[in-house]
Design a protein around this motif. Structure first.
Motif, PDB file in Angstrom:
ATOM      1  N   SER A  96       4.477 -33.993  -6.824  1.00 13.26           N
ATOM      2  CA  SER A  96       5.197 -32.718  -6.909  1.00 13.26           C
ATOM      3  C   SER A  96       5.562 -32.430  -8.369  1.00 13.26           C
ATOM      4  O   SER A  96       5.898 -33.324  -9.132  1.00 13.26           O
ATOM      5  N   ASP A  97       5.468 -31.162  -8.752  1.00 15.29           N
ATOM      6  CA  ASP A  97       5.820 -30.743 -10.109  1.00 15.29           C
ATOM      7  C   ASP A  97       6.463 -29.368 -10.019  1.00 15.29           C
ATOM      8  O   ASP A  97       5.770 -28.412  -9.670  1.00 15.29           O
ATOM      9  N   PRO A  98       7.765 -29.224 -10.259  1.00 18.45           N
ATOM     10  CA  PRO A  98       8.697 -30.272 -10.680  1.00 18.45           C
ATOM     11  C   PRO A  98       8.956 -31.294  -9.571  1.00 18.45           C
ATOM     12  O   PRO A  98       8.684 -31.037  -8.404  1.00 18.45           O
ATOM     13  N   GLN A  99       9.491 -32.431  -9.999  1.00 18.90           N
ATOM     14  CA  GLN A  99       9.687 -33.573  -9.105  1.00 18.90           C
ATOM     15  C   GLN A  99      10.600 -33.233  -7.925  1.00 18.90           C
ATOM     16  O   GLN A  99      11.651 -32.622  -8.098  1.00 18.90           O
TER      17      GLN A  99
END
Length: 133
Positions: A96-99
């Motif tokens: 995932s991005d952002p985390q």
């Protein structure tokens, strides 16, 4: 988010400071309660049923405030974006991005949620509990 565990912090004389586990009670009758240094541990009273089966409402949980690494997963005390302190099983959402992290309730009636890591404060890993008999 609904179904979260509300927690009351045990306070010492200084306002809004957590109650630390004194060295005198880390060991009772040669039974070691935790390997964590007493300056790392605080206690919180859990309310709610989202972790039912693992942690019950009315249990006190010991939290190692220096162990915030959720990479291997585990049960953690967290503060959400509203300031509420919750106890959940935590797992990284890989890629995932952002985390993001997954906040998992052990009570199947409560389910799980995914949240951006930036919106959650990790207080520490739950390393023990005490319950009423």
């Amino acid at each position: 988010m609904q179904g979260r565990d509300a927690m009351k912090t045990m306070h010492n004389k200084e306002e809004n400071s957590p109650a630390w586990l004194p060295d005198e009670i880390r060991t009772i009758n040669n039974l070691q309660l935790t390997l964590s240094n007493s300056s790392r541990v605080c206690w919180h009273l859990v309310a709610g049923d989202s972790m039912k089966g693992t942690i019950e409402g009315g249990d006190w949980v010991a939290i190692d405030m220096f162990d915030k690494g959720v990479g291997q997963g585990g049960v953690f005390a967290l503060r959400d974006c509203t300031g509420e302190v919750i106890v959940k099983r935590v797992r990284w959402v890989r890629g995932s991005d952002p985390q993001k992290i997954e906040l998992i309730s052990d009570n199947p009636k409560q389910g799980s949620e995914t949240e951006f890591l930036s919106k959650i404060e990790i207080i520490g890993r739950v390393i023990g509990r005490t319950t009423r008999v």
